[in-house]
Scaffold this active site. Structure first.
Site, short mmCIF file in Angstrom:
data_model
loop_
_atom_site.label_atom_id
_atom_site.label_comp_id
_atom_site.label_asym_id
_atom_site.label_seq_id
_atom_site.Cartn_x
_atom_site.Cartn_y
_atom_site.Cartn_z
N ASN A 1 23.15 -42.95 -44.24
CA ASN A 1 22.37 -42.44 -45.54
C ASN A 1 23.18 -42.89 -46.52
OD1 ASN A 1 21.19 -41.02 -47.35
ND2 ASN A 1 21.42 -39.17 -46.44
N ARG B 1 18.74 -43.83 -42.69
CA ARG B 1 17.71 -42.72 -43.29
C ARG B 1 17.09 -43.57 -44.24
NH1 ARG B 1 18.48 -38.55 -48.10
NH2 ARG B 1 16.39 -37.49 -48.00
N HIS C 1 11.93 -34.31 -46.26
CA HIS C 1 12.62 -33.73 -45.13
C HIS C 1 12.08 -33.79 -43.90
CE1 HIS C 1 14.05 -30.49 -48.65
NE2 HIS C 1 15.02 -31.84 -48.47
N ARG D 1 15.63 -27.31 -58.77
CA ARG D 1 14.18 -27.81 -59.11
C ARG D 1 13.24 -26.60 -59.02
NH1 ARG D 1 14.26 -31.60 -54.01
NH2 ARG D 1 15.93 -33.13 -54.79
N GLY E 1 19.21 -21.56 -45.37
CA GLY E 1 18.74 -20.96 -44.17
C GLY E 1 19.69 -20.74 -42.85
N GLU F 1 19.94 -34.16 -39.10
CA GLU F 1 19.14 -35.30 -39.37
C GLU F 1 19.78 -36.53 -38.85
OE1 GLU F 1 19.12 -33.51 -43.16
OE2 GLU F 1 17.26 -34.50 -43.55
#
Ligand code: AMP
Length: 393
Positions: free
Chosen positions: A7, A88, A177, A236, A328, A379
């Site tokens: 990444n 990624r 995502h 955000r 989460g 990911e």
């Protein structure tokens, strides 16, 4: 088979080296401040951690040092052990609906699409070029954040604005995502043992998005033309009325991009709480009775519940809701509050199960109308799996 997941950011390079025979991480780490004073790296392997401040003038330097360290630390014995590199990639527009072997066309497209992801696409290109310089013979695969969302229909991805904005300028919902939502979708398939199900995947971290999935395909997602859309996030705003932009421009004497900066960096949890973008800090303040923190947390939960309810109707009911990413996976109170607000849909939370962390856990009761799971997202592993699949073909 060993695969590296990469990444690349504009001044950073994050990696995980996988042994794909058993899908375990052999080593992982981060190169930071590339091209800036104070550049350094951290490599973790085998329970050990090595770090060093070292001059890194560019991404190629970082990749050279990474590969050198993998050998000198005896993590691998030769570069020949690296079978593939997965990158990624952030924005593939509507051209890329799947992961691809990286060739010149892919790099040219990343360059062409850079106005859609001005921070990320150029950084992704730097990562690709660095590996091409140092490991020219090793195949590379690109895994796009936007790809999973390409199954959305027009009525999901169009904005109700002049059509020309879409047809001539590419204004539409792209979604982000996607690699995480796809990992969650595949994990649910493994849990249920079938691939026909309705899923609401909630990736709630510092950034956050919720995706509605029907029979393994994305039908809608909350992020949009950019990652600023949808649910409220750490910094955000998520969805707002765009007319407030010229109003605040006038009030604060700022230009449009400064306001967008405020919406990206100074809004969400940190904006409303005037304290922190980190949910852990917000929850501590809530316990102390801080009104702004309570308002921030309530709005945050409300937005998640709103979208879950919307997607429940869109999907015609849901079999599974999943919580993933930083909040989460870890925030017991946020999951509880969201689930309690979903009671009209027949969701019932098991408070004992909800107190667990860090593993795949069903947190709904047996008689809940919708199964609710916590699934840690991965990911990097998804990128490594795609890389292996494509280079094996
Ligand atoms: P991510 O972007 O997925 O790495 O998520 C990062 C965010 O997860 C942080 O900003 C925190 O707000 C949140 N987080 C991590 N651990 C916890 C925790 N134990 N409780 C609440 N929030 C957490």
């Amino acid at each position: 088979m060993k695969i590296i997941s990469i990444n690349a950011g504009s001044s950073s390079l994050k990696f995980s080296l996988f042994n794909m025979d058993n899908e375990t991480v052999i080593a992982s780490g981060l190169f930071e401040r590339i091209g800036i004073e104070g550049s350094n790296y951290v490599i973790k392997y085998n329970g050990e951690k090595v770090s060093e401040e070292i001059e890194l003038n560019n991404h190629t330097d970082a990749v050279k040092i990474l590969l050198d360290k993998l050998i000198t630390l005896e993590i691998i014995s030769s570069l020949d052990e690296i079978d593939g590199v997965g990158h990624r990639l952030v924005h593939g527009k509507d051209k890329y609906s799947k992961s691809v072997i990286i060739n010149d066309e892919v790099v040219n497209d990343l360059e062409e699409f850079k106005e859609f992801a001005p921070l990320h696409n150029p950084a992704n290109i730097l990562g690709i070029k660095a590996f091409k310089d140092v490991l020219p013979e090793v195949p590379m695969v690109g895994v796009f954040d936007t790809a999973f969302h390409q199954t959305m229909e027009k009525e999901a991805y169009l904005y109700p604005v002049p059509y020309k904005w879409y047809s001539e300028y590419g204004v539409r919902k792209y979604g982000f995502h996607g690699t995480s939502h796809r990992f969650i979708t595949q994990s649910v398939r493994e849990i249920l043992g079938r691939d026909n199900f309705n899923l609401i995947s909630c990736h709630i971290g510092n950034g956050g998005s919720i995706t509605a999935v029907k029979d393994m395909k994305c039908v809608d997602t909350t992020m949009g033309f950019t990652p600023l859309a949808g649910i409220m996030m750490g910094t955000r705003s998520g969805e707002i009325d765009s007319s407030l932009i010229p109003y605040i421009m006038e009030k604060e004497g700022k230009n449009a991009s400064e306001i967008i900066d405020d919406l990206n960096k100074n809004s969400g949890l940190v904006g409303l709480s005037e304290y922190s973008s980190d949910m852990r800090d917000i929850l501590v303040k809530c316990d102390e009775g801080d009104e702004k923190a309570i308002a921030a947390k309530n709005k945050y939960v409300r937005r998640i519940v709103d979208y879950i309810a919307q997607y429940y109707v869109l999907l015609g009911g849901a079999d599974v809701i999943v919580f993933t990413a930083g909040v989460g996976e870890n925030s017991i109170p946020i999951r509880r509050e969201v689930c309690e607000k979903l009671a009209p849909l027949g969701v019932k939370i098991d408070l004992d199960q909800n107190s667990k962390r860090g593993e795949v856990t069903k947190i709904s009761t047996e008689d809940s109308a919708i199964a609710v799971y916590v699934i840690p997202t991965d990911e990097e592993l998804m990128i490594a799996r795609d890389t292996l699949n494509l280079i094996n073909r």
